[in-house]
Design an enzyme around this catalytic site. Structure first.
Site, PDB file in Angstrom:
ATOM      1  N   ASP A  44      -6.012  -7.127  -6.390  1.00 16.31           N
ATOM      2  CA  ASP A  44      -5.645  -7.866  -5.177  1.00 16.31           C
ATOM      3  C   ASP A  44      -6.729  -8.907  -4.877  1.00 16.31           C
ATOM      4  O   ASP A  44      -7.466  -8.783  -3.891  1.00 16.31           O
ATOM      5  CB  ASP A  44      -5.470  -6.900  -4.006  1.00 16.31           C
ATOM      6  CG  ASP A  44      -4.918  -7.580  -2.764  1.00 16.31           C
ATOM      7  OD1 ASP A  44      -4.330  -8.667  -2.904  1.00 16.31           O
ATOM      8  OD2 ASP A  44      -5.088  -7.027  -1.664  1.00 16.31           O
ATOM      9  N   PHE A  96     -11.119  -5.731  -6.314  1.00 15.44           N
ATOM     10  CA  PHE A  96     -11.101  -6.590  -5.124  1.00 15.44           C
ATOM     11  C   PHE A  96     -10.704  -5.720  -3.931  1.00 15.44           C
ATOM     12  O   PHE A  96      -9.788  -6.019  -3.179  1.00 15.44           O
ATOM     13  CB  PHE A  96     -10.127  -7.757  -5.277  1.00 15.44           C
ATOM     14  CG  PHE A  96     -10.365  -8.597  -6.514  1.00 15.44           C
ATOM     15  CD1 PHE A  96     -11.345  -9.586  -6.531  1.00 15.44           C
ATOM     16  CD2 PHE A  96      -9.594  -8.396  -7.651  1.00 15.44           C
ATOM     17  CE1 PHE A  96     -11.551 -10.359  -7.661  1.00 15.44           C
ATOM     18  CE2 PHE A  96      -9.794  -9.156  -8.787  1.00 15.44           C
ATOM     19  CZ  PHE A  96     -10.780 -10.146  -8.788  1.00 15.44           C
ATOM     20  N   ASN A 120     -19.417  -8.532  -9.337  1.00 17.75           N
ATOM     21  CA  ASN A 120     -18.364  -9.450  -9.736  1.00 17.75           C
ATOM     22  C   ASN A 120     -17.266  -8.660 -10.449  1.00 17.75           C
ATOM     23  O   ASN A 120     -17.523  -7.991 -11.452  1.00 17.75           O
ATOM     24  CB  ASN A 120     -18.949 -10.521 -10.661  1.00 17.75           C
ATOM     25  CG  ASN A 120     -17.927 -11.534 -11.107  1.00 17.75           C
ATOM     26  OD1 ASN A 120     -17.014 -11.209 -11.861  1.00 17.75           O
ATOM     27  ND2 ASN A 120     -18.093 -12.773 -10.677  1.00 17.75           N
ATOM     28  N   CYS A 141      -2.269 -14.202  -3.617  1.00 15.32           N
ATOM     29  CA  CYS A 141      -2.037 -14.668  -2.247  1.00 15.32           C
ATOM     30  C   CYS A 141      -2.180 -16.183  -2.161  1.00 15.32           C
ATOM     31  O   CYS A 141      -2.277 -16.736  -1.063  1.00 15.32           O
ATOM     32  CB  CYS A 141      -2.998 -13.988  -1.272  1.00 15.32           C
ATOM     33  SG  CYS A 141      -4.741 -14.373  -1.545  1.00 15.32           S
ATOM     34  N   ASP A 185     -15.851  -4.405  -5.452  1.00 16.68           N
ATOM     35  CA  ASP A 185     -15.792  -5.622  -4.654  1.00 16.68           C
ATOM     36  C   ASP A 185     -17.148  -6.313  -4.700  1.00 16.68           C
ATOM     37  O   ASP A 185     -18.181  -5.665  -4.879  1.00 16.68           O
ATOM     38  CB  ASP A 185     -15.406  -5.314  -3.207  1.00 16.68           C
ATOM     39  CG  ASP A 185     -14.849  -6.526  -2.481  1.00 16.68           C
ATOM     40  OD1 ASP A 185     -13.612  -6.711  -2.501  1.00 16.68           O
ATOM     41  OD2 ASP A 185     -15.640  -7.303  -1.924  1.00 16.68           O
ATOM     42  N   ARG A 208       0.837  -1.202   0.000  1.00 18.59           N
ATOM     43  CA  ARG A 208       0.000   0.000   0.000  1.00 18.59           C
ATOM     44  C   ARG A 208       0.872   1.252   0.000  1.00 18.59           C
ATOM     45  O   ARG A 208       0.567   2.238  -0.683  1.00 18.59           O
ATOM     46  CB  ARG A 208      -0.938  -0.007   1.220  1.00 18.59           C
ATOM     47  CG  ARG A 208      -2.140  -0.913   1.063  1.00 18.59           C
ATOM     48  CD  ARG A 208      -3.141  -0.740   2.194  1.00 18.59           C
ATOM     49  NE  ARG A 208      -2.681  -1.315   3.454  1.00 18.59           N
ATOM     50  CZ  ARG A 208      -2.905  -2.570   3.838  1.00 18.59           C
ATOM     51  NH1 ARG A 208      -3.577  -3.389   3.045  1.00 18.59           N
ATOM     52  NH2 ARG A 208      -2.469  -3.004   5.001  1.00 18.59           N
TER      53      ARG A 208
END
Length: 395
Positions: free
Chosen positions: A299, A227, A278, A339, A249, A211
């Site tokens: 993300d 996201f 979506n 992730c 989101d 960030r």
């Protein structure tokens, strides 16, 4: 203590200090250890390799506490591991910059299955393996001793506990219950965190450094924060002087908190908008409308839950990066992440590269990104490097 003997030639990873022993590596169990009970691990030749926590329900049958034959695993041992983890954060964290950070990062800190995050005056824990669960009382006591707080709250409501034969658990473990929202500070930005029901332990603390990196480039930019969750990257961009920010989101509650976080920070942004939907569909709509941005942040949540789903996940990462790249203006920046622990840095690089080829755009890698310093990776445990990212520039 129960002895667990490995098959011949299956001790390589343990000898190289990798903390996981899978069920297929075990030749014999001399006894019936309980879940989480310390067990002694032996090579096929009878050499003591170390002590681990037994998990009868998991494919990862043993998670190593220690290697060699010098130590016993008892309350004093566990307390010392927590003390070392908490004490080590002093070199990672400047408390005048943030009051929210990771205290214990599971295997990387020698406490397999334990995540402990600090949010202001509260500590939030996840116990994801049988060994950590067995020592829960001692761990909580140690956390209170070495990182004094108003309360310790449990968020052990993650799917991985099912593989350990453990039920999901949430609630107060010690002290006061946390408020509905905890306000944290990070590098000049303020965020409200829902530690009771938010993702992970409430916030993506692992993205702190990323960030701050995005913040460096956001001044004057039109930003797409895809996201977005509760707005972390977008609000950092606001603090840097972004011209506009669009948060996208699927979760309406997350976006409502993103709106609250935006209001919490001093904003000069001409337009902050919040789109619930979506993300793939929203970005396709932007593409079809000819929209473009100076800075796109991708993300997404974990796409790969197992080795069998990795290729499907790779296609998902490629699709979202293809869309993100197509939305970049010339000279625009893309901050893109995975992730998924099974997605290696090399594979992720290839996925983004393939997306750039399909988008017919020339892309430069400006910087490689990963989880923040308080989320260390054990050198002998590459699975600990779960978060990887690329900061890219489009020609």
């Amino acid at each position: 203590m129960t002895d667990i003997t490995l098959h011949p030639h299956r001790d390589f990873s343990v000898l190289h200090r990798h903390p996981w022993i899978f069920s297929g590596a075990i030749a014999r169990i001399d006894g019936t250890p309980e879940p989480g009970e310390p067990v002694r691990v032996l090579s096929a030749e009878g050499e003591v390799l170390g002590i681990g926590a037994f998990s009868p329900s998991s494919q990862i049958r043993v998670r190593m506490w220690t290697f060699g034959d010098k130590q016993a695993v008892d309350e004093a041992f566990v307390r010392d591991r927590v003390a070392r983890a908490v004490g080590g954060r002093a070199i990672f964290i400047a408390e005048d910059q943030t009051n929210a950070y990771r205290l214990v990062n599971a295997e990387a800190d020698g406490v397999p299955g334990l995540i402990a995050d600090r949010y202001g005056d509260w500590i939030v824990c996840q116990f994801t393996a049988a060994g950590a669960e067995r020592w829960k009382r001692e761990i909580v006591s140690a956390l209170q001793a070495f990182s004094p707080c108003r309360g310790v709250y449990e968020r052990s409501d993650v799917d991985v506990r099912e593989h350990e034969g453990l039920p999901p658990l949430t609630g107060v473990l010690a002290g006061e219950p946390p408020p509905e929202r905890i306000e944290i500070v990070e590098n000049g930005c303020r965020y409200l965190v829902d530690v009771r029901a938010g993702h992970k332990t409430g916030f993506y603390l692992d993205q702190r450094d990323s960030r701050e990196t995005v913040k460096r480039y956001a001044n004057g930019c039109d930003v797409l924060n895809a996201f977005s969750y509760t707005g972390g990257f977008g609000i950092a961009a606001v603090a840097a002087g972004a011209a506009s920010v669009i948060h996208v989101d699927l979760s309406e509650p997350a976006l409502e908190l993103a709106k609250s976080n935006t209001a919490l920070n001093t904003c000069h942004v001409d337009e902050s908008s919040f789109i619930q939907g979506n993300v793939f569909e929203v970005l396709r709509k932007f593409r079809d409308e000819g929209r473009s941005f100076d800075l796109v942040v991708l993300d997404p949540p974990k796409f790969a839950e197992s080795k069998g789903s990795l290729m499907k996940a790779a296609r998902g990462y490629k699709d979202i990066n293809l869309l993100g790249i197509k939305l970049l203006r010339p000279g625009g920046l893309l901050a893109t992440f995975s992730c998924s622990g099974l997605m290696t840095p090399d594979l992720f690089h290839k996925v983004v590269s393939d997306a750039a080829v399909d988008a017919k755009r020339d892309i430069q890698v400006i910087k490689r990104l990963q989880q923040a310093e308080d989320h260390p990776e054990g050198l002998c445990f590459p699975e600990g490097l779960y978060l990887k990212g690329l900061l890219c520039r489009a020609w």
